[in-house]
Design an enzyme around this catalytic site. Structure first.
Site, short mmCIF file in Angstrom:
data_model
loop_
_atom_site.label_atom_id
_atom_site.label_comp_id
_atom_site.label_asym_id
_atom_site.label_seq_id
_atom_site.Cartn_x
_atom_site.Cartn_y
_atom_site.Cartn_z
N HIS A 1 0.72 -1.38 0.18
CA HIS A 1 -0.12 -0.10 -0.03
C HIS A 1 0.74 1.15 0.06
O HIS A 1 0.27 2.25 0.00
CB HIS A 1 -1.01 -0.02 1.15
CG HIS A 1 -1.79 -1.19 1.08
ND1 HIS A 1 -2.92 -1.45 2.10
CD2 HIS A 1 -2.16 -2.31 0.05
CE1 HIS A 1 -3.85 -2.55 1.53
NE2 HIS A 1 -3.42 -2.78 0.27
N ASP A 2 1.96 1.24 -0.06
CA ASP A 2 3.08 2.18 -0.23
C ASP A 2 3.52 2.27 -1.69
O ASP A 2 3.78 3.23 -2.22
CB ASP A 2 4.37 2.01 0.48
CG ASP A 2 5.44 3.20 0.63
OD1 ASP A 2 5.20 3.84 -0.32
OD2 ASP A 2 6.33 3.23 1.41
N THR B 1 2.59 7.05 -5.23
CA THR B 1 3.95 7.01 -5.56
C THR B 1 4.52 5.84 -5.42
O THR B 1 4.20 4.94 -4.84
CB THR B 1 4.71 7.99 -4.67
OG1 THR B 1 4.79 7.35 -3.42
CG2 THR B 1 4.15 9.36 -4.29
N ASP C 1 8.36 5.27 0.03
CA ASP C 1 8.56 6.63 0.56
C ASP C 1 7.54 6.89 1.64
O ASP C 1 7.18 8.08 1.89
CB ASP C 1 8.68 7.62 -0.47
CG ASP C 1 7.03 7.56 -1.30
OD1 ASP C 1 6.21 6.69 -1.20
OD2 ASP C 1 7.01 8.50 -2.28
N SER D 1 4.37 6.67 1.65
CA SER D 1 3.17 7.19 0.88
C SER D 1 1.77 6.78 1.76
O SER D 1 1.00 7.49 1.68
CB SER D 1 3.15 7.28 -0.50
OG SER D 1 3.16 6.04 -1.03
CA LIG Z 1 5.11 5.24 -2.29
#
Ligand SMILES: [Ca+2]
Ligand code: HEM
Length: 610
Positions: A146-147, A228, A232, A234
């Site tokens: 899910h990132d 993204t 990171d 997100s």
């Molecule tokens: Ca991401």
């Protein structure tokens, strides 16, 4: 389509053979990528043209991932198209999903591909075998996913738009399937004799949104990643600036609610039978499983905890405090993923050859860090096989079907959920998927779904080429018999389902492959997943080990990050007393619980004003 010379088998080390000519690989791949990330006409409407990327001073990641690569600022950003290893396989060459056996010549008989629900029943039944891994392996996999990936879906106009159509009700294909603009693609069942669980003839399924409005032979349908692509966090900070601002509190912190829980979200985002409210997080799917919600909570708490400590020892403005804290969180997420999680799923040799281990990093501006469609739509869904039948919460076995989209336990037993996830074994990574997810997914008021059938249908929706094409891409020999060892012991079932070995869907065959020794994946999924994590490392100019002083850490700071473990963070944020050092494995003689205070805390001195 012929593959270039270089992609044929060079050595028995499968896809990794191609690593031996490292420099050639990307030119080969990129030349063959049918959507080299050229900016499509739709991107223009999204107001990304004219992005001027800052190049000097202290640099932080943007919220939407733009400007990671200053030469091609859109690569890896949210709302970009997925990239591909191979040209898409659509029935009409541009948009219509594969529904028939591919045949050549005028006299060929049109054999229908099997219904994904039937494939689910025959090839992925609910047979449970416990793994040495804990449910935490499944949980981190989903949290990490899910990132990285979320395909945009077309918005249905009514609650049951596809199955209420007369054709679908009669068990036939919905007429939308054969058009390029429409989005109904329901999963039809066989007959009453082959469908043991669902009533009716059809399961709702809406196609993913096309990236571009203009679809033709030269511009086949592509799908949109809402996130993204970079590792990171997100999922913690969202994938666009407005949503990020919404999650931020004053003074560099993130918003929370009573009890140091996630901030309150929209009331209809979860099942609220016994929960006072739903949560908001950087990714909308936060409620799908309580363990997932708990990891979201961990990272928000950790952000605020680190921000408190940095705030007390610096005189930064709130923006600097937020960005410096976010940068540490992202580094921890990357460290846990590459140094603790990937070793559990990927074979040692693959990690070495693709240089996924600690010790070497140099940014390569030619690598496109976007997500491969086959990674999101098939390979990284391997985690669905790890989903357990139940979780022990407060000493009671709670069936998984009761846990989907239900945040109830976060309000009264989050610590117990975390302990259950650390203590219970995950299911083995094999082709079997629990009935909790194939009959009872999102069960509510008599309606439920089959996750495996959705995976297979999604693969056809996205035009994923069949399994054998990926084997070839990976330098593995094409499978010529259903009974090949490559497909484990699934030959009979597959033979019964499919007319031709070259028709078999990537998800199903990839899941049928036996695991490589010491790994939780077979060769084809290892190849796709290995390359994806390679690109996410070497194509990320903000990678936590970068030596670029405007983007990276000092040596002292980097050492502090490297010495922090996932187990310590779990202990600290959930106030646990004892934990196994490797949280991705169940407790055994080699992984005994230790006191949390014996684990090294994140040392923040490298960030303090001296
Ligand atoms: Ca991401
Ligand atoms: C409680 C456990 C889980 C549930 C209920 C769940 C449910 C779902 C659902 C409903 C979808 C969308 C299906 C579709 O319409 O195409 C999905 C997609 C996906 N799942 Fe899971 N999942 C779970 C665990 C996992 C795990 C453990 C992993 C990986 C290790 C994973 C990886 C993915 C990926 C990569 C996608 C594609 C996302 C996208 O690009 O849109 N999931 N999952």
């Amino acid at each position: 389509q012929d593959l270039p010379e270089e992609t044929h088998v060079l050595s028995p080390t499968m896809c990794l053979a191609r690593m031996s000519s490292m420099n050639g690989v990307y030119t080969v791949m990129n030349n063959k990528t049918p959507i080299p990330m050229k900016t499509s006409p739709v991107t223009k409407n999204w107001d990304v043209f004219g992005t001027v990327c800052p190049t000097s001073g202290k640099l932080y990641r943007t919220a939407d991932g733009r400007c990671n690569n200053i030469h091609r600022p859109d690569e890896g950003r949210s709302l970009e198209a997925f990239k591909r290893f191979l040209p898409p396989a659509y029935a009409d060459g541009m948009s219509v999903p594969r529904i028939y056996h591919k045949c050549y010549g005028r006299r060929c008989v049109r054999h229908k591909l099997p219904s994904p629900r039937l494939v689910s029943l025959v090839a992925h039944p609910g047979h449970s075998v416990n793994s040495v891994n804990s449910v935490m392996l499944m949980q981190w996999g989903q949290f990490l996913d899910h990132d990285l990936t979320a395909a945009a879906i077309e918005q249905p106009l009514e609650p049951s738009p596809c199955c209420s159509h007369q054709e679908a009700k009669n068990g036939h294909s919905h007429p939308d399937i054969f058009t390029k603009e429409r989005s109904c693609f329901p999963i039809t069942f066989g007959n009453v004799y082959t469908e043991p669980f669902f009533s009716g003839k059809c399961m709702e399924f809406i196609r993913s949104r096309p990236f571009s409005k203009t679809i033709d032979k030269d511009n086949p349908r592509e799908q949109v990643n809402l996130l993204t692509s970079f590792v990171d966090s997100s999922n913690v900070y969202a994938s666009d600036k407005d949503s990020q601002d919404f999650l931020r509190a004053e003074n560099g912190r993130l918003k929370t609610s009573t009890g140091n829980l996630l901030m309150r979200g929209r009331d209809d985002d979860c099942i609220r039978t016994n929960a006072p409210y739903c949560f908001a997080a950087g990714d909308e799917r936060v409620h799908v499983f309580p363990g997932l919600t708990a990891l979201h909570t961990l990272f928000v708490r950790l952000h605020n905890h680190i921000a408190d400590r940095l705030d007390a020892n610096n005189d930064w403005d709130s923006e600097t405090l937020f960005q410096e804290t976010r940068k540490i969180i992202i580094a921890l997420m990357q460290k846990i993923t590459y140094e603790e999680f990937l070793p559990e799923i990927l074979d040692k040799r693959i990690r070495r050859l693709l240089r996924l281990n600690r010790g070497y990093y140099r940014y390569n501006k030619n690598i496109n860090p976007s997500i491969y469609n086959s990674f999101a739509t098939a390979a990284f869904r391997f985690g669905h096989s790890l989903i357990p039948d139940f979780l022990v919460i407060k000493k009671k076995e709670v069936k998984t079907r009761k846990l989907f989209n239900n945040p109830e336990f976060m309000f009264n037993s989050m610590k117990s959920v975390v302990k259950g996830i650390l203590g219970n074994p995950a299911e083995l990574r094999d082709r079997f998927v629990t009935k909790e997810a194939t009959d009872h997914l999102f069960e509510n008021e008599g309606v439920s779904f089959d996750l495996v059938a959705m995976n297979i249908q999604r693969g056809r929706d996205h035009g994923l080429p069949p399994y054998n094409d990926f084997r070839e891409l990976c330098g593995l020999p094409r499978v010529t018999s259903f009974y090949s060892e490559a497909l484990g012991r699934n030959g009979r079932g597959l033979r019964w389902l499919y007319y031709d070995i070259d028709d078999v869907d990537l998800f199903t065959a990839g899941m049928s492959e036996p695991n490589l020794p010491g790994a939780s994946l077979g060769p084809t999924f290892s190849c796709i997943i290995g390359w994806q994590f390679h690109d996410l490392k070497y194509g990320d100019s903000f990678w936590f080990e970068t030596d670029d002083p405007s983007r990276g850490f000092t040596k002292e700071q980097l050492d502090a990050i490297r010495q922090t473990s996932f187990s310590q963070l779990l202990c600290e944020q959930f106030h646990i007393g004892y934990i196994q050092p490797n949280p991705f494995r169940i407790v055994t003689a080699g992984n005994r619980r230790v006191p949390c205070r014996s684990l090294k805390r994140l040392d923040l001195h490298g960030w303090y004003k001296h």
